[in-house]
Design a protein around this motif. Structure first.
Motif, PDB file in Angstrom:
ATOM      1  N   ARG A 160       3.702   5.806  -5.627  1.00  0.00           N
ATOM      2  CA  ARG A 160       3.614   5.755  -7.041  1.00  0.00           C
ATOM      3  C   ARG A 160       2.604   6.734  -7.652  1.00  0.00           C
ATOM      4  NH1 ARG A 160       4.346  -0.159  -9.633  1.00  0.00           N
ATOM      5  NH2 ARG A 160       4.281   1.135 -11.543  1.00  0.00           N
ATOM      6  N   THR A 161       1.259   6.558  -6.945  1.00  0.00           N
ATOM      7  CA  THR A 161       0.290   7.312  -7.647  1.00  0.00           C
ATOM      8  C   THR A 161      -0.065   8.661  -7.309  1.00  0.00           C
ATOM      9  OG1 THR A 161      -1.281   6.222  -5.968  1.00  0.00           O
ATOM     10  CG2 THR A 161      -0.904   4.770  -8.017  1.00  0.00           C
ATOM     11  N   GLU A 162       0.303   8.800  -5.860  1.00  0.00           N
ATOM     12  CA  GLU A 162       0.042  10.092  -5.530  1.00  0.00           C
ATOM     13  C   GLU A 162       1.157  11.286  -5.864  1.00  0.00           C
ATOM     14  OE1 GLU A 162      -2.868  11.228  -3.987  1.00  0.00           O
ATOM     15  OE2 GLU A 162      -3.581   9.050  -3.957  1.00  0.00           O
ATOM     16  N   ASP A 163       0.608  12.507  -6.026  1.00  0.00           N
ATOM     17  CA  ASP A 163       1.430  13.759  -5.956  1.00  0.00           C
ATOM     18  C   ASP A 163       2.325  14.076  -5.058  1.00  0.00           C
ATOM     19  OD1 ASP A 163       1.234  13.619  -9.112  1.00  0.00           O
ATOM     20  OD2 ASP A 163      -0.612  15.153  -8.913  1.00  0.00           O
ATOM     21  N   GLU A 164       1.515  14.255  -3.792  1.00  0.00           N
ATOM     22  CA  GLU A 164       1.944  14.409  -2.697  1.00  0.00           C
ATOM     23  C   GLU A 164       1.718  13.354  -1.531  1.00  0.00           C
ATOM     24  OE1 GLU A 164       3.552  16.956  -1.565  1.00  0.00           O
ATOM     25  OE2 GLU A 164       3.384  18.098  -3.461  1.00  0.00           O
ATOM     26  N   PRO A 165       2.572  12.351  -1.776  1.00  0.00           N
ATOM     27  CA  PRO A 165       2.669  11.080  -0.898  1.00  0.00           C
ATOM     28  C   PRO A 165       2.421  11.275   0.741  1.00  0.00           C
ATOM     29  CG  PRO A 165       4.555  11.011  -1.867  1.00  0.00           C
ATOM     30  CD  PRO A 165       3.768  12.248  -2.233  1.00  0.00           C
ATOM     31  N   LYS A 166       3.048  12.328   1.225  1.00  0.00           N
ATOM     32  CA  LYS A 166       3.249  12.710   2.560  1.00  0.00           C
ATOM     33  C   LYS A 166       2.071  12.613   3.411  1.00  0.00           C
ATOM     34  CE  LYS A 166       6.586  15.232   4.320  1.00  0.00           C
ATOM     35  NZ  LYS A 166       7.537  16.218   4.922  1.00  0.00           N
ATOM     36  N   PRO A 167       1.157  13.606   2.938  1.00  0.00           N
ATOM     37  CA  PRO A 167      -0.122  13.623   3.695  1.00  0.00           C
ATOM     38  C   PRO A 167      -1.109  12.545   3.519  1.00  0.00           C
ATOM     39  CG  PRO A 167       0.019  15.359   1.700  1.00  0.00           C
ATOM     40  CD  PRO A 167       1.194  14.792   2.040  1.00  0.00           C
ATOM     41  N   VAL A 168      -0.931  11.790   2.503  1.00  0.00           N
ATOM     42  CA  VAL A 168      -1.690  10.550   2.136  1.00  0.00           C
ATOM     43  C   VAL A 168      -1.449   9.344   3.304  1.00  0.00           C
ATOM     44  CG1 VAL A 168      -2.313   8.852   0.510  1.00  0.00           C
ATOM     45  CG2 VAL A 168      -2.257  11.191  -0.257  1.00  0.00           C
ATOM     46  N   GLU A 208       0.536  -1.328   0.089  1.00  0.00           N
ATOM     47  CA  GLU A 208       0.134  -0.041  -0.042  1.00  0.00           C
ATOM     48  C   GLU A 208       0.899   1.366   0.035  1.00  0.00           C
ATOM     49  OE1 GLU A 208      -3.488   2.345   0.003  1.00  0.00           O
ATOM     50  OE2 GLU A 208      -3.062   0.124  -0.710  1.00  0.00           O
ATOM     51  N   VAL A 209       2.022   1.232   0.605  1.00  0.00           N
ATOM     52  CA  VAL A 209       2.854   2.169   0.743  1.00  0.00           C
ATOM     53  C   VAL A 209       3.485   2.706  -0.665  1.00  0.00           C
ATOM     54  CG1 VAL A 209       5.253   3.320   1.924  1.00  0.00           C
ATOM     55  CG2 VAL A 209       3.533   2.019   3.257  1.00  0.00           C
ATOM     56  N   ILE A 210       3.957   1.483  -1.210  1.00  0.00           N
ATOM     57  CA  ILE A 210       4.293   1.703  -2.482  1.00  0.00           C
ATOM     58  C   ILE A 210       3.277   2.331  -3.753  1.00  0.00           C
ATOM     59  CG2 ILE A 210       5.451   0.495  -4.453  1.00  0.00           C
ATOM     60  CD1 ILE A 210       6.868  -1.424  -2.592  1.00  0.00           C
ATOM     61  N   MET A 244       0.281  10.092   5.913  1.00  0.00           N
ATOM     62  CA  MET A 244      -0.111  10.209   7.313  1.00  0.00           C
ATOM     63  C   MET A 244      -1.645   9.998   7.589  1.00  0.00           C
ATOM     64  SD  MET A 244       2.184  14.019   7.512  1.00  0.00           S
ATOM     65  CE  MET A 244       1.425  14.369   9.159  1.00  0.00           C
ATOM     66  N   ALA A 245      -2.327  10.390   6.655  1.00  0.00           N
ATOM     67  CA  ALA A 245      -4.063  10.144   6.894  1.00  0.00           C
ATOM     68  C   ALA A 245      -4.235   8.595   6.965  1.00  0.00           C
ATOM     69  CB  ALA A 245      -4.498  10.817   5.989  1.00  0.00           C
ATOM     70  N   ARG A 246      -3.474   7.915   5.847  1.00  0.00           N
ATOM     71  CA  ARG A 246      -3.912   6.491   5.717  1.00  0.00           C
ATOM     72  C   ARG A 246      -3.185   5.639   6.786  1.00  0.00           C
ATOM     73  NH1 ARG A 246      -4.984   1.877   5.943  1.00  0.00           N
ATOM     74  NH2 ARG A 246      -5.118   0.540   4.232  1.00  0.00           N
ATOM     75  N   PHE A 247      -2.239   5.940   7.533  1.00  0.00           N
ATOM     76  CA  PHE A 247      -1.616   4.951   8.552  1.00  0.00           C
ATOM     77  C   PHE A 247      -1.421   5.890   9.687  1.00  0.00           C
ATOM     78  CE2 PHE A 247       0.315   3.598   4.508  1.00  0.00           C
ATOM     79  CZ  PHE A 247      -0.413   2.237   4.543  1.00  0.00           C
ATOM     80  N   GLY A 248      -2.044   7.041  10.008  1.00  0.00           N
ATOM     81  CA  GLY A 248      -1.750   7.724  11.279  1.00  0.00           C
ATOM     82  C   GLY A 248      -0.349   8.114  11.575  1.00  0.00           C
ATOM     83  N   LEU A 249       0.482   8.399  10.698  1.00  0.00           N
ATOM     84  CA  LEU A 249       1.840   8.779  10.753  1.00  0.00           C
ATOM     85  C   LEU A 249       2.182  10.028  11.203  1.00  0.00           C
ATOM     86  CD1 LEU A 249       3.587   6.850   7.614  1.00  0.00           C
ATOM     87  CD2 LEU A 249       3.156   6.032  10.214  1.00  0.00           C
ATOM     88  N   THR A 250       3.163  10.460  11.703  1.00  0.00           N
ATOM     89  CA  THR A 250       3.509  11.973  12.155  1.00  0.00           C
ATOM     90  C   THR A 250       4.161  12.335  10.882  1.00  0.00           C
ATOM     91  OG1 THR A 250       5.520  11.420  13.217  1.00  0.00           O
ATOM     92  CG2 THR A 250       3.407  11.590  14.664  1.00  0.00           C
ATOM     93  N   ASP A 251       4.340  13.808  10.906  1.00  0.00           N
ATOM     94  CA  ASP A 251       5.056  14.169  10.109  1.00  0.00           C
ATOM     95  C   ASP A 251       6.741  13.758   9.778  1.00  0.00           C
ATOM     96  OD1 ASP A 251       7.191  16.781   8.995  1.00  0.00           O
ATOM     97  OD2 ASP A 251       5.299  16.870   7.767  1.00  0.00           O
ATOM     98  N   ALA A 252       7.421  13.467  10.930  1.00  0.00           N
ATOM     99  CA  ALA A 252       8.842  13.105  11.107  1.00  0.00           C
ATOM    100  C   ALA A 252       8.574  11.605  10.484  1.00  0.00           C
ATOM    101  CB  ALA A 252       9.248  12.954  12.401  1.00  0.00           C
ATOM    102  N   GLN A 253       7.742  10.717  11.008  1.00  0.00           N
ATOM    103  CA  GLN A 253       7.782   9.452  10.527  1.00  0.00           C
ATOM    104  C   GLN A 253       7.472   9.319   9.060  1.00  0.00           C
ATOM    105  OE1 GLN A 253       4.540   8.205  13.174  1.00  0.00           O
ATOM    106  NE2 GLN A 253       5.797   6.961  14.527  1.00  0.00           N
ATOM    107  N   ALA A 254       6.457  10.033   8.454  1.00  0.00           N
ATOM    108  CA  ALA A 254       6.076  10.220   7.048  1.00  0.00           C
ATOM    109  C   ALA A 254       7.581  10.477   6.048  1.00  0.00           C
ATOM    110  CB  ALA A 254       5.033  11.014   6.799  1.00  0.00           C
ATOM    111  N   GLU A 255       7.919  11.501   6.923  1.00  0.00           N
ATOM    112  CA  GLU A 255       9.379  12.070   6.023  1.00  0.00           C
ATOM    113  C   GLU A 255      10.396  10.811   6.012  1.00  0.00           C
ATOM    114  OE1 GLU A 255      11.527  14.264   3.530  1.00  0.00           O
ATOM    115  OE2 GLU A 255       9.422  14.778   4.344  1.00  0.00           O
ATOM    116  N   TYR A 256      10.362  10.143   7.048  1.00  0.00           N
ATOM    117  CA  TYR A 256      11.422   9.214   7.240  1.00  0.00           C
ATOM    118  C   TYR A 256      11.151   7.706   6.566  1.00  0.00           C
ATOM    119  CZ  TYR A 256      14.680   5.652   9.306  1.00  0.00           C
ATOM    120  OH  TYR A 256      15.753   4.599   9.822  1.00  0.00           O
ATOM    121  N   VAL A 257      10.076   7.487   6.414  1.00  0.00           N
ATOM    122  CA  VAL A 257       9.551   6.613   5.361  1.00  0.00           C
ATOM    123  C   VAL A 257       9.913   6.944   3.950  1.00  0.00           C
ATOM    124  CG1 VAL A 257       7.350   5.395   4.460  1.00  0.00           C
ATOM    125  CG2 VAL A 257       7.733   5.498   6.955  1.00  0.00           C
ATOM    126  N   LEU A 258       9.533   8.123   3.662  1.00  0.00           N
ATOM    127  CA  LEU A 258      10.020   8.599   2.277  1.00  0.00           C
ATOM    128  C   LEU A 258      11.124   8.560   2.106  1.00  0.00           C
ATOM    129  CD1 LEU A 258       7.095  11.391   1.927  1.00  0.00           C
ATOM    130  CD2 LEU A 258       7.080   9.120   0.756  1.00  0.00           C
TER     131      LEU A 258
END
Length: 749
Positions: free
Chosen positions: A401-409, A395-397, A411-425
């Motif tokens: 691949r499909t979203e222009d701005e994957p970070k907010p998506v 799902e992350v991949i 964060m919303a989909r898995f309940g991640l914080t900004d720092a966690q989402a940035e680290y995943v990306l």
């Protein structure tokens, strides 16, 4: 209250000169005190030392790194942190590299960094190379762990630490010296293991007194191996008050009769010692020394050889003299003045220094642990987000691949914080391997255990103290060493008197009636046959040794003394005593005394009073002498009489009216000064008008005779005849035969 300021039409502030100068000087004084001369309690460093160490650490000059030119370090220090003179900065750097100046050097130098004989003989900074010592890590290791506050450098382009996070009380270990405006500091160095044990004891017993701490820190420990000879009670007083003085003495040993000095006091040059001893030898003040050699080399940094003239020389007495007159013994001022944790300078005792440093260390360790805990919590937070992403990798991949701005998506989909989402990306694809989950969970477990330990330590003062104690013990084991300066209480050194050093030759000291003095070699001199100035003639003489003191007695009953070796030669007519002594106005000298110091003298006045006195009691260093014989009104001093054996001798006393009394001389007391006891009874009325007085006295040995002189006539009383005049002390005596009642002299045979 300061005078109000005013502004002129150009907007310039106007101040009274008194206010401006007072403010400017106060600001300068505080700058010198806080930013130049005094060390800080926390790391024991002055600002220039702190900046040198920090600049070297920024250059990567650790103990394991290669050496770099000292000029590189000095350039960085001046250009980045300390815009002052390069020579002063380099000298501060040199001092921290000299093992004979610092107990635990902070800089490892390569090249010529000076020598104990000449600490300032170091090479220029373009020649020498340097790096930090392993011990310097005690000050710098925790600097990047959130333990210190930072401040802008002088131009605001960089930051520098306000203090270094010292793991040991470097202030006491290396000491400090400095002069500020109106105050100074002199803190001696100490032994690392002793100070660490004292810190541990104080950590466990916060109410410990200075006396308790002195069981662990008995005294300073200098970089040199000389003996600290100050008594323990004086050292304890220094630690209780924060000030005082102590003495360090050179160490020596005997090798085949030679004295070999093997260790010198702190900051004492062997060359200087050789010059001082040689100077005394050239001045003929050390006749007991035959030779002096400096055999110091690389294997024996200090080896000064003193060769006595013979095996009869008292080595301890000789060394005591050298300790008193040369730098073989030095006194050091102690003034534990420093900048405390509150930023104010003050003098502190040992318990205050160690107690405040432990509080500084506790705050430093707490900041280090909190900094580490923050890092652990941050990492756990990121790992938690990474694990969520890994478990939902498809799902992350897809979102990426499909979203222009994957970070907010995300964060919303898995309940991640900004720092966690940035680290995943930012995670690399290679980290999405199948075994990565195992590594993530293992790291989480490890960090969770560390978090629990950190929180436990931060939440418990006892646990924090146990951690500090363990670190102190580890550092003491790693960097500590045995004491170099032994603590041995010794008697105070005493210089040999000049009279002891002078050769004991026989001399005859001659005194003239006008008070001129001279000394002739030998005892076979005829004093009366010497030439005298016009109108002057022989008065008295004393035969003694040139190493003895000569005593003079004046007409007022005062005594004086001078060394016989310093008197003018009898080849001339001498010099007046008044040039060396200061008798009262109108007084004149009546006798010169010497002989053996154990002999007794009879001092008497013609008023009929006298007492016995030891010759050594008459010694008087001041030029004005000292009062010995108290004279009744109108009385005169009689010539002193030597008393060889007070137990068997008799005293003969004759008055001008012809009364003679003989009595045992042991009936007279021995006094240091005074009027004395009555020798012979003289009617009060006749004594007051000076109609009757004592004309002569003589000490008659057992079985001896007495010769009376009356003008040109003489009369001898045999031992049996003297029995007729024997009586109790203070009696009137008996009348002499007709024709001898005008006695003007008595001579005992």
């Amino acid at each position: 209250m300061s005078a109000p300021s005013s502004f002129n039409h150009e907007g310039l502030e106007r101040l009274p000169l008194r206010v401006f100068t007072e403010k400017a000087y106060l600001n300068y004084s505080m700058y010198v005190i806080l930013d130049r001369a005094l060390p800080h309690l926390g790391d024991g460093l002055k600002p220039v030392q702190r900046r040198i160490l920090y600049a070297m650490s920024e250059l990567g000059l650790s103990a394991a790194a290669k050496f770099k030119k000292s000029a590189r370090t000095v350039g960085d220090v001046l250009g980045k942190f300390h815009p002052h003179g390069d020579s002063a900065c380099y000298e501060a750097m040199v001092l921290m590299a000299q093992s004979f100046s610092y107990r635990y050097p902070l800089i490892d130098g390569q090249g010529n960094w000076g020598s104990p004989d000449d600490p300032k003989s170091f090479a220029a900074m373009r020649y020498t190379e340097a790096r930090l010592t392993p011990y310097a890590s005690v000050l710098l290791a925790e600097a990047a762990q959130g333990t210190v506050d930072w401040q802008p450098n002088f131009d605001g382009t960089l930051e520098e630490p306000v203090l270094l996070p010292a793991r040991l009380p470097n202030l006491l270990l290396n000491g400090a010296a400095g002069i500020a405006v109106g105050m100074a500091t002199d803190i001696p160095s100490h032994n690392l293991r002793e100070v660490a044990r004292a810190c541990i004891h104080l950590l466990e017993h916060p109410e410990a007194s200075v006396a308790d701490l002195c069981r662990f820190v008995p005294g300073p420990d200098f970089p040199t191996a000389g003996e600290i000879v100050t008594p323990p009670e004086e050292l304890r007083r220094i630690y209780e008050t924060g000030g005082g003085s102590l003495r360090q003495r050179a160490r020596y040993e005997l090798e085949q009769g030679d004295i070999v000095v093997t260790a010198l006091p702190y900051q004492v040059s062997g060359n200087r010692i050789m010059e001082q001893i040689a100077g005394q030898m050239n001045a003929k003040k050390l006749p007991m020394i035959e030779d002096l050699r400096d055999e110091s080399d690389h294997e024996n940094p200090t080896r000064l050889v003193i060769v006595p003239r013979s095996n009869r020389v008292d080595v301890e007495r000789l060394m005591s003299h050298l300790f008193a007159t040369t730098d073989l013994e030095r006194s050091y001022r102690v003034n534990m003045n420093l900048i405390g944790l509150d930023g104010r300078p003050r003098v502190m005792n040992l318990a205050e220094i160690l107690g405040d440093w432990l509080r500084f260390r506790q705050a430093t360790v707490r900041r280090r642990l909190q900094h580490r805990l923050d890092k652990v919590l941050e990492r756990l937070h990121l790992l938690e987000g990474l694990l969520i992403a890994f478990l939902n990798i498809d799902e992350v991949i897809r979102i990426i691949r499909t979203e222009d701005e994957p970070k907010p998506v995300l964060m919303a989909r898995f309940g991640l914080t900004d720092a966690q989402a940035e680290y995943v990306l930012n995670t690399r694809l290679r980290q999405l391997a199948r075994l990565e989950e195992i590594k993530i969970r293992a790291e989480q477990d490890e960090l969770s255990a560390e978090r629990a330990q950190l929180e436990e330590t931060l939440g418990s003062s006892a646990a924090l103290n146990r951690l500090i104690r363990g670190e102190l013990e580890a550092d003491a084991e790693r960097f500590g060493d045995a004491r170099r300066s032994p603590l041995i209480a010794r008697a105070a050194a005493a210089a040999i008197d000049d009279t002891e050093l002078a050769p004991a030759e026989p001399v005859t000291v001659v005194l003239s009636e006008k008070g001129w003095i001279r000394a002739a070699k030998g005892h076979d001199i005829d004093p009366g046959g010497l030439s005298y100035r016009a109108g002057d003639r022989f008065l008295d003489a004393a035969r003694l040794r040139s190493s003895q003191q000569v005593v003079f007695l004046d007409s007022t009953g005062r005594s004086y003394s001078l060394p016989a070796s310093g008197l003018p030669s009898a080849r001339g007519q001498g010099e007046p005593l008044t040039g060396r002594l200061d008798p009262p106005p109108g007084a004149h000298f009546i006798a010169v005394l010497g002989e053996e110091t154990a002999r007794r003298l009879l001092l008497a006045s013609d008023a009929g009073y006298g007492f016995l006195v030891a010759l050594e009691t008459l010694y008087a260093k001041p030029k004005a002498g000292k009062a010995v014989l108290t004279l009744p009104t109108g009385a005169k001093v009689l010539p002193p009489q030597p008393v060889a054996d007070p137990t068997n001798a008799r005293l003969a006393v004759a008055t001008n009216t012809g009364h003679l009394l003989v009595f045992p001389i042991e009936e007279l007391p021995e006094l240091p000064r005074g009027k004395g006891n009555k020798l012979i009874a003289i009617p009060t009325a006749r004594a007051a008008t000076r109609e009757e007085y004592v004309a002569a006295i003589a000490v008659v040995p057992a079985g001896g005779s007495l010769t009376l002189h009356a003008g040109k006539r003489t009369f001898t009383l045999k031992a049996a005849d003297l029995e007729l005049y024997l009586g109790e002390r203070g009696r009137r005596g008996r009348k002499l035969p007709r024709g001898f009642q005008r006695v003007d002299g008595l001579v005992a045979d």
